[in-house]
Write a protein that holds these residues in place. Structure first.
Motif, short mmCIF file in Angstrom:
data_model
loop_
_atom_site.label_atom_id
_atom_site.label_comp_id
_atom_site.label_asym_id
_atom_site.label_seq_id
_atom_site.Cartn_x
_atom_site.Cartn_y
_atom_site.Cartn_z
N GLU A 1 -2.05 -12.47 -2.37
CA GLU A 1 -2.49 -11.23 -3.00
C GLU A 1 -1.46 -10.16 -2.68
OE1 GLU A 1 -6.68 -8.93 -3.84
OE2 GLU A 1 -6.37 -9.85 -1.87
N LEU A 2 -0.85 -9.62 -3.73
CA LEU A 2 0.24 -8.66 -3.60
C LEU A 2 -0.27 -7.23 -3.54
CD1 LEU A 2 3.47 -8.60 -3.89
CD2 LEU A 2 3.02 -8.03 -6.26
N LEU A 3 -1.33 -6.96 -4.29
CA LEU A 3 -1.86 -5.59 -4.39
C LEU A 3 -3.36 -5.67 -4.59
CD1 LEU A 3 -0.51 -2.56 -4.88
CD2 LEU A 3 -1.52 -2.90 -7.13
N SER A 4 -4.09 -4.80 -3.93
CA SER A 4 -5.54 -4.71 -4.12
C SER A 4 -5.94 -3.27 -3.84
CB SER A 4 -6.27 -5.66 -3.18
OG SER A 4 -7.66 -5.59 -3.38
N GLN B 1 -6.03 -5.71 -8.97
CA GLN B 1 -5.56 -6.76 -8.06
C GLN B 1 -4.36 -7.44 -8.72
OE1 GLN B 1 -9.49 -8.79 -7.68
NE2 GLN B 1 -8.99 -8.82 -5.50
N ILE B 2 -3.35 -7.76 -7.91
CA ILE B 2 -2.19 -8.50 -8.40
C ILE B 2 -1.93 -9.66 -7.44
CG2 ILE B 2 0.27 -8.40 -8.95
CD1 ILE B 2 -0.04 -5.44 -9.53
N TRP B 3 -1.79 -10.85 -8.02
CA TRP B 3 -1.49 -12.04 -7.24
C TRP B 3 -0.08 -12.53 -7.60
CZ3 TRP B 3 -6.18 -11.37 -9.70
CH2 TRP B 3 -7.32 -11.32 -8.88
N ALA B 4 0.59 -13.14 -6.62
CA ALA B 4 1.93 -13.67 -6.84
C ALA B 4 2.01 -15.10 -6.31
CB ALA B 4 2.96 -12.80 -6.13
N SER B 5 2.66 -15.98 -7.06
CA SER B 5 2.84 -17.36 -6.67
C SER B 5 4.33 -17.63 -6.50
CB SER B 5 2.26 -18.31 -7.72
OG SER B 5 2.45 -19.65 -7.36
N VAL C 1 0.85 -1.19 0.00
CA VAL C 1 0.00 0.00 0.00
C VAL C 1 0.89 1.24 0.00
CG1 VAL C 1 -1.90 -1.16 1.18
CG2 VAL C 1 -0.15 0.01 2.53
N GLY C 2 0.28 2.39 -0.18
CA GLY C 2 1.02 3.64 -0.16
C GLY C 2 1.42 4.03 1.26
N THR C 3 2.18 5.10 1.36
CA THR C 3 2.58 5.64 2.66
C THR C 3 1.76 6.89 2.95
OG1 THR C 3 4.26 7.13 1.77
CG2 THR C 3 4.94 4.85 2.20
N ASP C 4 1.97 7.48 4.13
CA ASP C 4 1.28 8.73 4.45
C ASP C 4 1.72 9.85 3.53
OD1 ASP C 4 -0.08 7.53 6.54
OD2 ASP C 4 1.40 8.14 8.06
N PHE C 5 2.90 9.72 2.94
CA PHE C 5 3.43 10.76 2.06
C PHE C 5 2.91 10.66 0.63
CE2 PHE C 5 6.82 11.73 -1.08
CZ PHE C 5 6.76 13.13 -1.01
#
Length: 204
Positions: free
Chosen positions: A197-200, A185-189, A76-80
């Motif tokens: 799940e890498l990114l959502s 969505q990005i999944w990684a195996s 995920v992103g940061t506060d910045f």
């Protein structure tokens, strides 16, 4: 269960036209492979496996961002600033942009603005390592687009086929539709066949 079983990857390459007719992001064109009979494919979903023209289908991941506090596989992103994620071909070090939350998705194109510092001061210096200690993965990407661009934006397209974005720049309408998805969505195996799940990100 690995990606090959979960998504039934096909060896036939086609990175623009999805099985259900959906078009994928333009920046991923040339870097994906079709998935034969993808499980539970939605009507508004584009889904592909990451693969280079040379046939590489395993990648390292590097990113700007942080891991989600509760869902610790998710970038995920940061506060910045928002997240920025690349895949890296381990055979030659070539980088493939997977997602830039400052540039991709409906909000980034039509709703949210970012400062030059937020956009440029995001060092992609973190290597992604899963909980098993693996750093190389097969990757599947889905983008979803339930936005009716023709209905909502067609009247804003100029005579050259361009539409003005929130930051004042202009982009080809067809490219805006493909990169202005509302969810990714990005999944990684990993090498053990475990899929995470890498990114959502919801982007509208």
């Amino acid at each position: 269960m690995g990606l090959l079983n979960l998504f039934k990857r096909s060896h036939k390459s086609s990175d623009a036209q999805a099985d259900n007719g959906m078009l994928g992001p333009t920046y991923l064109q040339g870097f994906t492979d079709t998935i034969q009979n993808p499980k539970d494919l939605q009507s508004h979903e584009w889904r592909r496996q990451l693969k280079t023209a040379a046939g590489q289908s395993k990648f390292k991941i590097k990113y700007y961002g942080q891991l989600h506090e509760s869902y610790q596989t998710l970038i995920v992103g940061t506060d910045f600033a928002p997240s920025l994620v690349f895949a890296v071909d381990p055979s030659n070090g070539a980088e493939i942009l997977l997602f830039d939350a400052c540039k991709h998705g409906y909000n980034a194109l039509f709703s949210e603005t970012f400062t030059e510092e937020q956009i440029k001061n995001r060092p992609v210096s973190q290597a992604y390592i899963d909980q098993d200690g693996n750093d190389t993965f097969e990757i599947v990407i889905s983008t979803y687009n339930g936005i009716d661009y023709e209905k909502d934006f067609a009247e804003h397209v100029d005579e050259n086929g361009l539409i003005e974005l929130i930051d004042g720049t202009k982009l080809e309408f067809e490219e805006a539709k493909r990169n202005g998805f509302d969810t990714i969505q990005i999944w990684a195996s990993n090498e053990k066949g475990n899929t995470i799940e890498l990114l959502s990100e919801e982007l509208a």
